[in-house]
Design a protein around this motif. Structure first.
Motif, PDB file in Angstrom:
ATOM      1  N   PHE A  19       0.607  -1.509  -0.153  1.00 19.48           N
ATOM      2  CA  PHE A  19      -0.374  -0.649  -0.066  1.00 19.48           C
ATOM      3  C   PHE A  19       1.164   1.443   0.024  1.00 19.48           C
ATOM      4  N   THR A  20       1.730   1.030   0.955  1.00 19.97           N
ATOM      5  CA  THR A  20       3.019   2.104   0.970  1.00 19.97           C
ATOM      6  C   THR A  20       3.822   2.341  -1.314  1.00 19.97           C
ATOM      7  N   ALA A  21       3.390   1.592  -1.485  1.00 17.66           N
ATOM      8  CA  ALA A  21       3.980   1.851  -3.120  1.00 17.66           C
ATOM      9  C   ALA A  21       3.032   2.326  -3.649  1.00 17.66           C
ATOM     10  N   ARG A  22       1.703   2.189  -3.857  1.00 21.79           N
ATOM     11  CA  ARG A  22       0.498   1.851  -4.100  1.00 21.79           C
ATOM     12  C   ARG A  22      -0.270   3.460  -3.250  1.00 21.79           C
ATOM     13  N   TYR A  23       0.000   3.992  -2.472  1.00 19.57           N
ATOM     14  CA  TYR A  23      -0.962   5.992  -2.248  1.00 19.57           C
ATOM     15  C   TYR A  23       0.886   6.720  -1.595  1.00 19.57           C
ATOM     16  N   ARG A  24      -0.285   7.869  -1.549  1.00 21.95           N
ATOM     17  CA  ARG A  24       0.805   8.943  -1.977  1.00 21.95           C
ATOM     18  C   ARG A  24       0.859   8.568  -0.047  1.00 21.95           C
ATOM     19  N   PRO A  25       2.594   9.124   0.337  1.00 17.58           N
ATOM     20  CA  PRO A  25       2.378   8.835   1.803  1.00 17.58           C
ATOM     21  C   PRO A  25       1.100   9.685   2.716  1.00 17.58           C
ATOM     22  N   ILE A  84      -1.098   8.685   6.007  1.00 15.68           N
ATOM     23  CA  ILE A  84      -1.076   9.433   7.070  1.00 15.68           C
ATOM     24  C   ILE A  84      -2.555   9.728   7.859  1.00 15.68           C
ATOM     25  N   MET A  85      -3.288  10.493   6.670  1.00 14.49           N
ATOM     26  CA  MET A  85      -4.632  10.501   7.157  1.00 14.49           C
ATOM     27  C   MET A  85      -5.543   9.446   7.311  1.00 14.49           C
ATOM     28  N   PHE A  86      -5.312   8.352   6.760  1.00 15.90           N
ATOM     29  CA  PHE A  86      -6.253   7.212   6.685  1.00 15.90           C
ATOM     30  C   PHE A  86      -6.061   6.877   8.433  1.00 15.90           C
ATOM     31  N   ASP A  87      -4.047   6.670   8.307  1.00 20.14           N
ATOM     32  CA  ASP A  87      -3.971   5.986  10.146  1.00 20.14           C
ATOM     33  C   ASP A  87      -4.296   6.788  10.973  1.00 20.14           C
ATOM     34  N   ILE A 100      -7.070   8.754  11.300  1.00 20.62           N
ATOM     35  CA  ILE A 100      -8.361   7.923  11.718  1.00 20.62           C
ATOM     36  C   ILE A 100      -8.274   7.190  12.422  1.00 20.62           C
ATOM     37  N   VAL A 101      -7.749   6.331  12.137  1.00 20.11           N
ATOM     38  CA  VAL A 101      -7.503   4.401  12.906  1.00 20.11           C
ATOM     39  C   VAL A 101      -7.463   4.930  14.375  1.00 20.11           C
ATOM     40  N   CYS A 102      -6.065   5.852  14.279  1.00 20.61           N
ATOM     41  CA  CYS A 102      -6.147   6.235  15.539  1.00 20.61           C
ATOM     42  C   CYS A 102      -6.868   6.382  16.529  1.00 20.61           C
ATOM     43  N   SER A 103      -7.563   7.854  16.028  1.00 22.55           N
ATOM     44  CA  SER A 103      -8.241   8.984  15.901  1.00 22.55           C
ATOM     45  C   SER A 103      -9.606   8.034  17.014  1.00 22.55           C
ATOM     46  N   LEU A 104     -10.048   6.970  15.636  1.00 27.17           N
ATOM     47  CA  LEU A 104     -11.133   6.326  16.635  1.00 27.17           C
ATOM     48  C   LEU A 104     -10.918   4.837  17.207  1.00 27.17           C
ATOM     49  N   ALA A 105     -10.115   4.650  17.427  1.00 28.69           N
ATOM     50  CA  ALA A 105      -9.504   3.873  18.097  1.00 28.69           C
ATOM     51  C   ALA A 105      -9.481   4.139  19.899  1.00 28.69           C
ATOM     52  N   ALA A 106      -8.232   4.957  19.774  1.00 30.46           N
ATOM     53  CA  ALA A 106      -8.621   6.089  20.915  1.00 30.46           C
ATOM     54  C   ALA A 106      -9.719   6.398  21.641  1.00 30.46           C
ATOM     55  N   LEU A 107     -10.519   7.049  20.764  1.00 26.29           N
ATOM     56  CA  LEU A 107     -12.407   7.527  21.392  1.00 26.29           C
ATOM     57  C   LEU A 107     -12.791   6.215  21.514  1.00 26.29           C
ATOM     58  N   PHE A 108     -12.699   5.358  20.724  1.00 26.27           N
ATOM     59  CA  PHE A 108     -13.260   4.474  21.161  1.00 26.27           C
ATOM     60  C   PHE A 108     -13.069   2.994  22.819  1.00 26.27           C
ATOM     61  N   MET A 109     -11.809   3.365  23.142  1.00 26.57           N
ATOM     62  CA  MET A 109     -11.458   3.426  24.415  1.00 26.57           C
ATOM     63  C   MET A 109     -11.643   4.281  25.419  1.00 26.57           C
ATOM     64  N   ILE A 120      -1.085   3.306  14.173  1.00 25.03           N
ATOM     65  CA  ILE A 120       0.366   4.247  14.337  1.00 25.03           C
ATOM     66  C   ILE A 120       1.529   3.742  13.798  1.00 25.03           C
ATOM     67  N   ALA A 121       1.258   2.415  12.723  1.00 21.88           N
ATOM     68  CA  ALA A 121       2.448   1.108  12.515  1.00 21.88           C
ATOM     69  C   ALA A 121       2.524   2.102  11.627  1.00 21.88           C
ATOM     70  N   THR A 122       2.761   3.334  10.167  1.00 23.23           N
ATOM     71  CA  THR A 122       3.287   3.701   9.346  1.00 23.23           C
ATOM     72  C   THR A 122       3.391   4.696   9.406  1.00 23.23           C
ATOM     73  N   ILE A 123       2.815   5.561  10.517  1.00 24.76           N
ATOM     74  CA  ILE A 123       2.624   7.185  10.505  1.00 24.76           C
ATOM     75  C   ILE A 123       4.380   7.435  10.624  1.00 24.76           C
ATOM     76  N   PHE A 124       4.955   7.206  11.615  1.00 32.21           N
ATOM     77  CA  PHE A 124       6.739   7.279  11.436  1.00 32.21           C
ATOM     78  C   PHE A 124       7.443   7.295   9.991  1.00 32.21           C
ATOM     79  N   PRO A 125       7.272   6.089   9.131  1.00 28.78           N
ATOM     80  CA  PRO A 125       8.308   6.272   8.109  1.00 28.78           C
ATOM     81  C   PRO A 125       7.189   6.713   7.206  1.00 28.78           C
TER      82      PRO A 125
END
Length: 415
Positions: free
Chosen positions: A292-298, A302-305, A307-316, A337-342
């Motif tokens: 996916f990192t080869a197919r989509y722009r960084p 990052i925006m998708f990541d 959103i996932v992190c925010s929803l996960a934190a809000l759910f908890m 959060i897995a791919t945000i740093f790279p």
């Protein structure tokens, strides 16, 4: 030359015969030279060692306490010295990559790691052991910032999948080190010294290999001037982004087990599973996401990541007393959060020239966030409520999203 999938706008199509396997990943490919391949593989092997060194202290902490005749409260100072050494190495040595050939610096850093790893099991005085661990952290920080920076110089604007692969390799190394310790303990000898020594020996052929490979060239002054724009503001915002993002990551990994235990959601043993779950999902996601990192722009990733992190934190936070909700939430946060740093490094590379001094600021921001935000959480954990853990994760994630929004609008590009 060989092919790695990539779909950046403007990349050409490469067909192998009738390209029947192109449908498995993508119909566009990025060709890299044998030298780029060899250099990338060498960095990956070095980062396996870096990952192993990053995770080796925790499983051997009690043995090191016995070795130095210290209590656990005293031996925990090793984590502080390691973090301090890492921060200094990443920030100050990172600037040396702009002035000197990169591979000799990495080789020196790996020699420092090797010496420290060999000495750790031999030192019985806590003060001296703290100095050895500081050296280990210093060498690790130098290798970490160097590997990330030089990999960007090798692949430039096509860095996305290679950077994500590097961080997956680092995580895999972190899993390998405890496995080596377990294997030695149960099948051979119950002596943690050999874990350190085997890791030190592992580094020798890699540093010899790296010493023989030409170093990649740093960005020229002209490239920096052409890409910079308002570079100081950009670097400051990316450093702030890493401060918040790494702060959220370390708070989640460092406090979620204590949170679950204190809230009565599970026994201490069962709560410890949350840490393994978090790192397991994080590492697995880095592997799965490479195509996916080869197919989509960084920026898209990052925006998708975020959103996932925010929803996960809000759910908890919505279901703070539910064991199932915490399991789902911490898994989702690890995935997000897995791919945000790279990917942020790839995002930055597409907007400015990533010199060593620039990357060192990013690492400084992340290191300070990883040290300070979990500490702040600890100050309020008992005074207010264990819920401070979940609030900190959510606030830092939302803050990261706001900073990224500013970066996206202010430095918009199609890459």
């Amino acid at each position: 030359m060989f092919a790695v999938p990539y779909t950046r706008a403007g990349a050409g199509l490469c067909h192998y015969g009738r390209s029947s396997f192109k449908h498995l990943v993508t119909n566009r490919y990025l060709l890299i030279t044998p030298q780029q391949r060899n250099t990338t593989v060498a960095y990956y092997l070095a980062f396996i060692g870096l990952g192993m060194a990053s995770s080796i202290i925790g499983p051997t902490l009690k043995a090191l306490a016995e070795q130095t005749h210290s209590g656990l409260d005293q031996i925990s100072i090793l984590f502080t010295f390691k973090s301090l050494g890492f921060l200094i190495g990443a920030f100050f040595v990172g600037r040396a990559y702009d002035r000197f050939a990169g591979h000799p610096i990495i080789v020196i850093a790996m020699i420092g790691m090797m010496i420290a790893l060999i000495l750790v099991p031999l030192v019985s005085w806590l003060v001296l052991l703290s100095g050895v661990i500081f050296l280990l952290g210093l060498a690790m920080g130098s290798l970490d910032v160097g590997g990330n920076t030089l990999l960007v110089w090798v692949h430039r604007e096509k860095i996305g999948p290679y950077m994500n692969g590097l961080h997956f390799i680092w995580g895999a190394g972190g899993v390998i080190s405890p496995l080596i310790l377990i294997g030695l303990s149960y099948f051979f000898i119950q002596d943690m010294r050999w874990t350190y020594w085997l890791l030190g020996l592992y580094l020798i052929p890699i540093l010899i290999w790296l010493a023989r490979i030409p170093s990649p060239h740093s960005p020229t002054k002209e490239e920096e001037d052409n890409q910079a724009g308002n570079q100081v503001l950009f670097v400051g915002l990316v450093s702030l982004f890493y401060f918040l993002n790494i702060g959220a990551e370390v708070s989640a990994s460092g406090w979620i087990v204590t949170y679950a235990s204190e809230m009565g959601l599970a026994s201490e043993g069962a709560a410890a599973f949350l840490s393994s779950l978090f790192f397991g999902t994080l590492t697995l996601t880095r592997l799965i996401s490479i195509p996916f990192t080869a197919r989509y722009r960084p920026s898209q990733l990052i925006m998708f990541d975020l959103i996932v992190c925010s929803l996960a934190a809000l759910f908890m936070l919505l279901f703070p007393r539910s064991w199932i909700a915490i399991l789902i939430g911490i898994s989702g946060f690890g995935i997000g959060i897995a791919t945000i740093f790279p990917m942020m490094l790839a995002f930055a590379q597409n907007r400015i020239a990533l010199a060593g001094r620039v990357t060192s600021w990013f690492f400084l921001g992340g290191s300070l966030g990883g040290m300070s935000i979990p500490w702040i959480v600890g100050q309020f954990f008992e005074r207010l409520s264990p819920l401070i853990v979940l609030y900190a994760i959510l606030i830092c994630t939302i803050g990261s999203a706001v900073v990224f929004g500013i970066l996206k609008v202010g430095w918009e590009r199609k890459v």
